[in-house]
Scaffold this active site. Structure first.
Site, PDB file in Angstrom:
ATOM      1  N   GLY A  14     -14.282   7.434  13.711  1.00  0.00           N
ATOM      2  CA  GLY A  14     -14.453   8.529  12.748  1.00  0.00           C
ATOM      3  C   GLY A  14     -14.361   7.989  11.334  1.00  0.00           C
ATOM      4  N   GLY A 114       1.680  13.747   9.635  1.00  0.00           N
ATOM      5  CA  GLY A 114       2.651  13.963   8.561  1.00  0.00           C
ATOM      6  C   GLY A 114       1.950  14.565   7.360  1.00  0.00           C
ATOM      7  CE  LYS A 169      -1.197  20.407   8.556  1.00  0.00           C
ATOM      8  NZ  LYS A 169      -2.369  20.206   7.724  1.00  0.00           N
ATOM      9  CG  ASP A 222       1.003  18.150   7.529  1.00  0.00           C
ATOM     10  OD1 ASP A 222       0.474  18.144   6.405  1.00  0.00           O
ATOM     11  OD2 ASP A 222       0.395  17.854   8.573  1.00  0.00           O
ATOM     12  CG  ASN A 234      -6.829  23.897   7.378  1.00  0.00           C
ATOM     13  OD1 ASN A 234      -7.534  24.527   8.153  1.00  0.00           O
ATOM     14  ND2 ASN A 234      -6.580  22.602   7.533  1.00  0.00           N
TER      15      ASN A 234
HETATM   16  N1  NDP Z   1      -8.382  14.574   5.469  1.00  0.00           N
HETATM   17  C1  NDP Z   1      -7.064  14.644   5.579  1.00  0.00           C
HETATM   18  O1  NDP Z   1      -6.367  14.708   4.569  1.00  0.00           O
HETATM   19  C2  NDP Z   1      -6.419  14.615   6.899  1.00  0.00           C
HETATM   20  C3  NDP Z   1      -7.088  14.975   8.051  1.00  0.00           C
HETATM   21  N2  NDP Z   1      -6.441  15.002   9.248  1.00  0.00           N
HETATM   22  C4  NDP Z   1      -7.122  15.385  10.479  1.00  0.00           C
HETATM   23  O2  NDP Z   1      -8.029  14.355  10.822  1.00  0.00           O
HETATM   24  C5  NDP Z   1      -9.189  14.909  11.455  1.00  0.00           C
HETATM   25  C6  NDP Z   1     -10.420  14.458  10.697  1.00  0.00           C
HETATM   26  O3  NDP Z   1     -10.298  14.959   9.385  1.00  0.00           O
HETATM   27  P1  NDP Z   1     -11.207  14.427   8.200  1.00  0.00           P
HETATM   28  O4  NDP Z   1     -11.403  12.967   8.298  1.00  0.00           O
HETATM   29  O5  NDP Z   1     -10.640  14.955   6.966  1.00  0.00           O
HETATM   30  O6  NDP Z   1     -12.547  15.177   8.543  1.00  0.00           O
HETATM   31  P2  NDP Z   1     -14.027  14.791   8.148  1.00  0.00           P
HETATM   32  O7  NDP Z   1     -14.817  16.025   8.333  1.00  0.00           O
HETATM   33  O8  NDP Z   1     -14.046  14.073   6.844  1.00  0.00           O
HETATM   34  O9  NDP Z   1     -14.413  13.709   9.284  1.00  0.00           O
HETATM   35  C7  NDP Z   1     -14.488  14.064  10.629  1.00  0.00           C
HETATM   36  C8  NDP Z   1     -15.005  12.886  11.396  1.00  0.00           C
HETATM   37  O10 NDP Z   1     -15.176  13.257  12.756  1.00  0.00           O
HETATM   38  C9  NDP Z   1     -16.483  12.852  13.182  1.00  0.00           C
HETATM   39  N3  NDP Z   1     -16.978  13.682  14.262  1.00  0.00           N
HETATM   40  C10 NDP Z   1     -16.953  15.022  14.389  1.00  0.00           C
HETATM   41  N4  NDP Z   1     -17.525  15.404  15.544  1.00  0.00           N
HETATM   42  C11 NDP Z   1     -17.949  14.270  16.150  1.00  0.00           C
HETATM   43  C12 NDP Z   1     -18.616  13.992  17.378  1.00  0.00           C
HETATM   44  N5  NDP Z   1     -18.967  14.967  18.218  1.00  0.00           N
HETATM   45  N6  NDP Z   1     -18.882  12.701  17.675  1.00  0.00           N
HETATM   46  C13 NDP Z   1     -18.526  11.714  16.850  1.00  0.00           C
HETATM   47  N7  NDP Z   1     -17.887  11.906  15.667  1.00  0.00           N
HETATM   48  C14 NDP Z   1     -17.601  13.170  15.340  1.00  0.00           C
HETATM   49  C15 NDP Z   1     -17.316  13.005  11.921  1.00  0.00           C
HETATM   50  O11 NDP Z   1     -18.504  12.319  12.081  1.00  0.00           O
HETATM   51  P3  NDP Z   1     -19.786  12.725  11.180  1.00  0.00           P
HETATM   52  O12 NDP Z   1     -19.449  12.294   9.794  1.00  0.00           O
HETATM   53  O13 NDP Z   1     -20.876  11.947  11.813  1.00  0.00           O
HETATM   54  O14 NDP Z   1     -19.953  14.211  11.325  1.00  0.00           O
HETATM   55  C16 NDP Z   1     -16.375  12.393  10.906  1.00  0.00           C
HETATM   56  O15 NDP Z   1     -16.385  10.991  10.963  1.00  0.00           O
HETATM   57  C17 NDP Z   1      -8.975  16.429  11.450  1.00  0.00           C
HETATM   58  O16 NDP Z   1      -8.461  16.811  12.686  1.00  0.00           O
HETATM   59  C18 NDP Z   1      -7.951  16.649  10.356  1.00  0.00           C
HETATM   60  O17 NDP Z   1      -7.151  17.791  10.591  1.00  0.00           O
HETATM   61  C19 NDP Z   1      -5.143  14.636   9.349  1.00  0.00           C
HETATM   62  C20 NDP Z   1      -4.436  14.240   8.246  1.00  0.00           C
HETATM   63  C21 NDP Z   1      -5.030  14.193   6.943  1.00  0.00           C
HETATM   64  O1  13P Z   2      -3.420  17.632   7.328  1.00  0.00           O
HETATM   65  C1  13P Z   2      -3.625  17.414   6.172  1.00  0.00           C
HETATM   66  C2  13P Z   2      -2.602  16.852   5.266  1.00  0.00           C
HETATM   67  O2  13P Z   2      -1.478  16.431   5.964  1.00  0.00           O
HETATM   68  C3  13P Z   2      -4.937  17.726   5.566  1.00  0.00           C
HETATM   69  O3  13P Z   2      -5.023  19.082   5.404  1.00  0.00           O
HETATM   70  P1  13P Z   2      -6.451  19.788   5.444  1.00  0.00           P
HETATM   71  O4  13P Z   2      -7.052  19.441   6.777  1.00  0.00           O
HETATM   72  O5  13P Z   2      -6.141  21.221   5.264  1.00  0.00           O
HETATM   73  O6  13P Z   2      -7.231  19.220   4.299  1.00  0.00           O
END
Ligand code: NDP
Ligand code: 13P
EC number: 1.1.1.94
Length: 311
Positions: A14, A114, A169, A222, A234
């Site tokens: 990802g 976290g 959360k 968080d 969110n």
């Molecule tokens: N951003 C943050 O601050 C934080 C995020 N998270 C958690 O991490 C997870 C990802 O968040 P975030 O990185 O922000 O989200 P993004 O939307 O930036 O990235 C999501 C990733 O998942 C990939 N993806 C989704 N569906 C598929 C699929 N079917 N096959 C392959 N790849 C897939 C996307 O690929 P593509 O680009 O090709 O669509 C992309 O690389 C979430 O669950 C979020 O809650 C946790 C902590 C912090």
């Molecule tokens: O989980 C997160 C920070 O800890 C990121 O929050 P959001 O997915 O709401 O952007």
């Protein structure tokens, strides 16, 4: 990249906001990082080959399919799976770590969660997180790989609680955004977030998590981060709902994934099946569905039957 006498091979699945930030943290610690994206040129097989850590930062909707793709490939017996996704599978209500563990029953799975707004981490601001696994040595391994002077990683013995904290959360962060969008003030927000934590503890403990975990980094920590930052997707969804936009309008312009929308749906179903009272989650659900306005949700919450704070 710093020099590391014991570099590990870290495969990140990802290339979204969180996968990229985590990849940078490991690389800064001198580890070899390979990032896989379904849109990239590197194959999944080449990215995971020989990896010490296979870390998934795939949004929830893609976790099952990516886990199945990994399963069809040779995985090194030394690989530790790490999941950083914060969501619930809509079909099974499984948590991301459960999806990975069911797919790889013999491999260690570690949850990383976290108060970690990725944009702050990308700016090299300090942060802390928790890593948790039923296999403590696996969590300790991941702790060493990601820890630095900017990223303090704690181990935790309750993977279920750590993962549920990060997942639940998001629903309360939507509610907190609505509260701010409606300009209800600091008292209202404090009450909402506190009662939101009560709801998280109530369902989390029923789910099998330890209560104290919800008062740690992955729970309260968080919750504070996401309920108070416009960097949270969110929170942004909630804020814009509170400001009068429709969910369709909001999603058309939202950068990245707001897992709380899907989590709310799954949670409402699960809470109903198990007769668990989740008033804030229920109102968030109804607002997201467009059944009621944010103002109506507020009055529903304020005019509920009187009750003691604890029971
Ligand atoms: N951003 C943050 O601050 C934080 C995020 N998270 C958690 O991490 C997870 C990802 O968040 P975030 O990185 O922000 O989200 P993004 O939307 O930036 O990235 C999501 C990733 O998942 C990939 N993806 C989704 N569906 C598929 C699929 N079917 N096959 C392959 N790849 C897939 C996307 O690929 P593509 O680009 O090709 O669509 C992309 O690389 C979430 O669950 C979020 O809650 C946790 C902590 C912090
Ligand atoms: O989980 C997160 C920070 O800890 C990121 O929050 P959001 O997915 O709401 O952007």
């Amino acid at each position: 990249m710093g020099t590391n006498p014991n570099p590990k091979l870290v495969a990140i699945l990802g290339a979204g906001a969180w996968g990229t930030a985590l990849g940078n943290l490991a690389q800064t610690n001198g580890h070899q990082v390979r990032i896989w994206s379904r849109q990239g040129s590197q194959t999944l097989a080449s990215v995971i080959e020989g990896a010490d850590i296979i870390l998934s930062a795939i949004s929830m909707k893609g976790v099952s399919s990516v886990a199945e793709q990994v399963k069809s490939l040779p995985v090194s017996p030394k690989s530790i799976f790490v999941t950083a996704t914060k969501g619930l599978d809509p079909q099974t209500t499984c948590l991301p770590s459960q999806v990975w563990q069911i797919t790889f029953p013999d491999s260690p799975v570690v949850v990383l969660s976290g108060p970690n707004l990725s944009k702050e981490i990308q700016k090299s601001l300090p942060a802390a997180t928790a890593v948790a696994s039923s296999i403590p040595s696996a969590a300790e391994f991941v702790q060493v790989v990601f820890s630095s002077h900017l990223f303090r990683v704690y181990t935790n013995p309750d993977p279920l609680g750590v993962e549920l904290g990060g997942t639940l959360k998001n629903v309360i962060a939507i509610a907190a955004g609505v509260c701010d969008g409606l300009q209800l003030g600091t008292n209202a927000k404090a009450a909402l977030v506190t009662r939101g934590l009560t709801e998280m503890v109530r369902i989390g403990v029923q789910w099998g998590a330890k209560m104290e975990t919800f008062y740690g980094l992955s729970g309260l920590g968080d919750l504070l981060a996401t309920c108070n930052s416009a960097l949270s997707r969110n929170y942004q969804v909630g804020y814009q709902l509170g400001s009068g936009k429709t969910l369709t309008e909001i999603l058309a312009n939202l950068e990245g994934t707001a897992e709380g929308i899907n989590t709310t749906q799954v949670l409402v179903q699960r809470a109903k099946q198990q007769y668990i009272s989740m008033p804030i989650t229920e109102q968030v659900y109804r607002v997201l569905q467009g059944e009621i306005t944010p103002e109506q949700a507020l009055s529903e919450l304020m005019l509920r039957d009187m009750k003691p704070e604890y029971h």
